[in-house]
Design a protein around this motif. Structure first.
Motif, PDB file in Angstrom:
ATOM      1  N   GLU A  41       0.818  -1.200   0.000  1.00 33.41           N
ATOM      2  CA  GLU A  41       0.000   0.000   0.000  1.00 33.41           C
ATOM      3  C   GLU A  41       0.860   1.262   0.000  1.00 33.41           C
ATOM      4  OE1 GLU A  41      -3.800  -0.475   2.571  1.00 33.41           O
ATOM      5  OE2 GLU A  41      -2.491   0.987   3.576  1.00 33.41           O
ATOM      6  N   ILE A  42       0.450   2.248  -0.758  1.00 34.67           N
ATOM      7  CA  ILE A  42       1.106   3.550  -0.741  1.00 34.67           C
ATOM      8  C   ILE A  42       0.109   4.572  -0.198  1.00 34.67           C
ATOM      9  CG2 ILE A  42       2.136   5.392  -2.151  1.00 34.67           C
ATOM     10  CD1 ILE A  42       2.842   3.317  -4.252  1.00 34.67           C
ATOM     11  N   ARG A  43       0.506   5.300   0.844  1.00 31.33           N
ATOM     12  CA  ARG A  43      -0.351   6.379   1.350  1.00 31.33           C
ATOM     13  C   ARG A  43       0.355   7.715   1.237  1.00 31.33           C
ATOM     14  NH1 ARG A  43      -4.484   4.907   5.338  1.00 31.33           N
ATOM     15  NH2 ARG A  43      -4.633   2.634   5.316  1.00 31.33           N
ATOM     16  N   VAL A  44      -0.348   8.668   0.673  1.00 25.31           N
ATOM     17  CA  VAL A  44       0.188  10.032   0.622  1.00 25.31           C
ATOM     18  C   VAL A  44      -0.781  10.890   1.421  1.00 25.31           C
ATOM     19  CG1 VAL A  44       0.833  11.982  -0.826  1.00 25.31           C
ATOM     20  CG2 VAL A  44       1.231   9.651  -1.639  1.00 25.31           C
ATOM     21  N   GLY A  45      -0.263  11.574   2.454  1.00 20.34           N
ATOM     22  CA  GLY A  45      -1.115  12.383   3.328  1.00 20.34           C
ATOM     23  C   GLY A  45      -2.234  11.566   3.950  1.00 20.34           C
ATOM     24  N   GLY A  46      -1.953  10.296   4.263  1.00 25.52           N
ATOM     25  CA  GLY A  46      -2.923   9.441   4.932  1.00 25.52           C
ATOM     26  C   GLY A  46      -3.886   8.717   3.986  1.00 25.52           C
ATOM     27  N   GLU A  47      -3.902   9.119   2.723  1.00 23.84           N
ATOM     28  CA  GLU A  47      -4.837   8.511   1.763  1.00 23.84           C
ATOM     29  C   GLU A  47      -4.163   7.425   0.936  1.00 23.84           C
ATOM     30  OE1 GLU A  47      -7.067  10.852  -1.297  1.00 23.84           O
ATOM     31  OE2 GLU A  47      -7.031  12.314   0.361  1.00 23.84           O
ATOM     32  N   VAL A  48      -4.846   6.310   0.760  1.00 18.92           N
ATOM     33  CA  VAL A  48      -4.286   5.234  -0.054  1.00 18.92           C
ATOM     34  C   VAL A  48      -4.279   5.656  -1.523  1.00 18.92           C
ATOM     35  CG1 VAL A  48      -4.529   2.843  -0.809  1.00 18.92           C
ATOM     36  CG2 VAL A  48      -5.080   3.466   1.550  1.00 18.92           C
ATOM     37  N   ARG A  49      -3.142   5.517  -2.151  1.00 14.92           N
ATOM     38  CA  ARG A  49      -3.014   5.902  -3.552  1.00 14.92           C
ATOM     39  C   ARG A  49      -2.432   4.744  -4.357  1.00 14.92           C
ATOM     40  NH1 ARG A  49      -3.517  11.459  -4.426  1.00 14.92           N
ATOM     41  NH2 ARG A  49      -3.696  10.684  -6.533  1.00 14.92           N
ATOM     42  N   SER A  50      -2.734   4.726  -5.633  1.00 15.86           N
ATOM     43  CA  SER A  50      -2.135   3.718  -6.495  1.00 15.86           C
ATOM     44  C   SER A  50      -1.836   4.404  -7.823  1.00 15.86           C
ATOM     45  CB  SER A  50      -3.128   2.571  -6.659  1.00 15.86           C
ATOM     46  OG  SER A  50      -2.989   1.990  -7.910  1.00 15.86           O
ATOM     47  N   PHE A  51      -0.557   4.448  -8.154  1.00 14.54           N
ATOM     48  CA  PHE A  51      -0.167   5.194  -9.344  1.00 14.54           C
ATOM     49  C   PHE A  51       0.008   4.262 -10.525  1.00 14.54           C
ATOM     50  CE2 PHE A  51       2.018   7.683  -5.840  1.00 14.54           C
ATOM     51  CZ  PHE A  51       0.929   8.521  -5.655  1.00 14.54           C
ATOM     52  N   ARG A  52      -0.769   4.514 -11.565  1.00 17.80           N
ATOM     53  CA  ARG A  52      -0.659   3.664 -12.753  1.00 17.80           C
ATOM     54  C   ARG A  52       0.328   4.229 -13.765  1.00 17.80           C
ATOM     55  NH1 ARG A  52      -6.910   3.397 -13.484  1.00 17.80           N
ATOM     56  NH2 ARG A  52      -6.425   5.408 -12.554  1.00 17.80           N
ATOM     57  N   SER A  53       0.757   5.466 -13.521  1.00 16.76           N
ATOM     58  CA  SER A  53       1.703   6.077 -14.462  1.00 16.76           C
ATOM     59  C   SER A  53       2.509   7.141 -13.738  1.00 16.76           C
ATOM     60  CB  SER A  53       0.944   6.713 -15.619  1.00 16.76           C
ATOM     61  OG  SER A  53       0.225   7.826 -15.113  1.00 16.76           O
ATOM     62  N   VAL A  54       3.592   7.571 -14.384  1.00 14.21           N
ATOM     63  CA  VAL A  54       4.420   8.645 -13.848  1.00 14.21           C
ATOM     64  C   VAL A  54       3.587   9.920 -13.715  1.00 14.21           C
ATOM     65  CG1 VAL A  54       6.437  10.086 -14.297  1.00 14.21           C
ATOM     66  CG2 VAL A  54       6.508   7.646 -14.830  1.00 14.21           C
ATOM     67  N   ALA A  55       2.714  10.153 -14.691  1.00 10.50           N
ATOM     68  CA  ALA A  55       1.886  11.357 -14.672  1.00 10.50           C
ATOM     69  C   ALA A  55       1.002  11.379 -13.429  1.00 10.50           C
ATOM     70  CB  ALA A  55       1.040  11.426 -15.941  1.00 10.50           C
ATOM     71  N   GLU A  56       0.429  10.223 -13.078  1.00  9.67           N
ATOM     72  CA  GLU A  56      -0.430  10.162 -11.887  1.00  9.67           C
ATOM     73  C   GLU A  56       0.355  10.438 -10.613  1.00  9.67           C
ATOM     74  OE1 GLU A  56      -3.801   6.954 -13.348  1.00  9.67           O
ATOM     75  OE2 GLU A  56      -2.928   6.734 -11.353  1.00  9.67           O
ATOM     76  N   ALA A  57       1.569   9.906 -10.548  1.00  6.83           N
ATOM     77  CA  ALA A  57       2.411  10.148  -9.373  1.00  6.83           C
ATOM     78  C   ALA A  57       2.779  11.628  -9.282  1.00  6.83           C
ATOM     79  CB  ALA A  57       3.669   9.277  -9.431  1.00  6.83           C
TER      80      ALA A  57
END
Ligand SMILES: Nc1ncnc2c1ncn2[C@@H]1O[C@H](COP(=O)(O)OP(=O)(O)OP(=O)(O)O)[C@@H](O)[C@H]1O
Ligand SMILES: [Mg+2]
Length: 497
Positions: free
Chosen positions: A60-76
């Protein structure tokens, strides 16, 4: 309160390699976290997952407490996560400004606003410590400068989490200082920084905390007070390394390499002469852009010489072709392994055998599989090259392991004169030590070793003699007794002792 970034239980497998095993990591606002580990430990892979370059198999990746999932560099990037790659990633055919804004070019009425792009690029470049014309073609820049363009590119997206994968590996002392100033500014403005480096001195200086990976697993953390050279090495390699810089007892003999009146394309007005004796290790110091690599390349014959003579063992080497240099017993380990060192699609054994096979060309041109396997076994062991099984393409190996293959390839030919350009760039402490041992072993067997390095500690510790270059000429020479950081810097900046 939750951390700005939190990774939990990250898993990654490549065919044959379990690259990441349930790895946890966190970093706070305004914190500099150093991520350490030996070559192949999984640092770059973890960071590529965080930056949307690769997908995790679990976790799991959390940014600012929210679970995130990056499908591309642009999304990250959108979430504020930017990665500066270990292997530089610029578009060669575009200018600097276009690289800084790649994929996000400012436009006006649907057309790229080139004037604005160049103006704004100039501002970001300055912040990254690089004062050049934004319309310079990337192909004209040295590796050091390309690295700085990468930094400007990341700054330009206003990243909240900035990952630097070995950012200083090709920077000079001065450029590194500038980068640290940039890091301090970013830190003060609340940016979280994940910093990967094999230069432990830098880590001590810049990191607030250290996280160590070994074989895809997190070994542990060190807080600011716990960070020391010894504690980091112990965590990374699982043991203490004694005598990091080996010292041999050998005798120095006759000159093996003699260079006279050498003029290079980079600095046509300057001419250089020096010689290196059997059993001697000579370090070439200087700032990035001083012409050190160009000098080695002209000696070896990759670059044309404008003038001058090069002799190996008293015999003239005409120059103009590396093949002649190799036949005369010279080897050059280049600085940019991606460009001139390796055939990325081929395996380790094939790469290691490239030079020796070319030299001992086999009538009929068969590739000798057994010889390849022999070299792979011997050099692989000597250099502790880590692969995911025989036949793994070199392009898929970790950065430091690729560097070991480049060095191994040239050592396999057992040269009389070994020229090394930044030999330990990007390699871990254990492998650095092994490279030093190999350099010493060659010198002890009466070979001449010349190495260019921007790592001051390494230059001072490994050189019997230091030649300092400044703007294309030899600014001065230091014996082991005269050598000090101050003396090297004085000569490198054009001063006197
Ligand atoms: N695309 C890929 N395909 C197959 N194996 C890979 C790939 N990328 C990485 N690996 C493997 O995963 C492991 C971890 O590699 P990674 O590049 O993350 O190491 P690293 O810690 O960054 O090392 P270095 O200090 O040398 O840069 C290595 O064994 C490597 O060979
Ligand atoms: Mg890496």
């Amino acid at each position: 309160m939750s951390a700005l970034l939190e990774l939990r239980g990250i898993e990654k497998r490549f065919s044959g390699v379990h690259a990441l095993k349930a790895v946890d990591l966190h970093v706070d606002e305004g914190e500099v976290l150093a991520l350490l580990g030996e070559n192949g430990a999984g640092k770059s892979t973890l960071m590529k997952i965080l930056a949307g370059v690769q997908r995790a198999d679990g976790g799991e990746i959390r940014v600012g407490g929210e679970v995130r999932s990056f499908r591309s560099v642009a999304e990250a990037l959108e979430a504020g996560v930017a990665l500066i790659h270990q292997e530089l990633n610029l578009a060669e055919n575009l200018d600097v400004a276009a690289n800084v804004f790649l994929g996000r070019e400012p436009s006006r009425w649907g057309v790229i606003d080139a004037a604005r792009m160049h103006r704004e690029a100039g501002t970001w470049l300055k912040k990254a410590g690089l004062e050049i014309d934004p319309s310079t073609a990337v192909s004209e820049l040295s590796i050091g400068r390309r690295q700085q363009v990468e930094i400007a590119k990341a700054l330009a997206v206003n990243a909240r989490i900035l990952i630097m994968d070995e950012p200083t590996s090709s920077l000079s002392e001065t450029e590194t200082r500038k980068l640290f100033d940039v890091i301090r500014d970013l830190k003060a403005s609340g940016v979280a920084i994940i910093y990967i480096s094999h230069r432990l001195g830098e880590v001590q200086e810049v990191a607030d905390r250290v996280t160590v990976l070994r074989d895809g697993e997190k070994v542990g953390d060190l807080d600011k007070e716990g960070i020391s050279h010894e504690s980091m090495v112990r965590m990374m390699v699982g043991r203490d390394l004694d005598a990091f810089f080996p010292r041999r007892q050998g005798e120095v003999g006759e000159p093996v390499l003699e260079v006279d009146g050498l003029r290079t394309l980079a600095f046509p007005a300057e001419s250089m002469g020096f010689s290196v004796r059997a059993g001697e290790i000579v370090g070439i110091a200087g700032l990035v852009g001083a012409g050190r690599s160009e000098m080695l390349q002209a000696v070896f014959g990759v670059d044309r010489r404008l003038a001058g003579e090069v002799r190996v063992g008293g015999r003239l080497v005409r120059g103009g072709s590396p093949a002649e240099a190799i036949a005369a017993g010279m080897a050059l380990v280049p600085e940019d392994r991606k460009r001139d060192g390796l055939v990325l699609e081929m395996g380790v054994g094939e790469n290691l055998s490239l030079v020796t096979l070319a030299r001992d060309a086999f009538p009929g041109g068969f590739r000798r599989g057994s010889a390849e396997r022999q070299v792979e076994k011997e050099m692989g062991e000597a250099m502790r090259i880590k692969t995911a099984g025989a036949g793994q393409a070199v392009g898929r190996m970790s950065g430091g392991n690729q560097q070991k293959v480049v060095i191994g390839k040239w050592l396999a030919m057992d040269p009389e004169v070994l020229l090394l350009d930044e030999p330990t760039r990007g390699v871990d402490v254990g492998a650095k030590h092994e490279i030093y041992v190999l350099m010493e072993a060659l010198a002890e067997r009466g070979k001449a070793v010349v190495f260019v390095s921007s790592d001051m500690v390494e230059v001072l510790a490994m050189s019997d003699r230091i030649l300092v270059m400044h703007e294309g000429r030899l600014g001065g020479e230091l014996s082991r007794e005269q050598a000090s950081e101050e003396a090297v810097m004085a000569l490198a900046t054009g001063g006197k002792l």
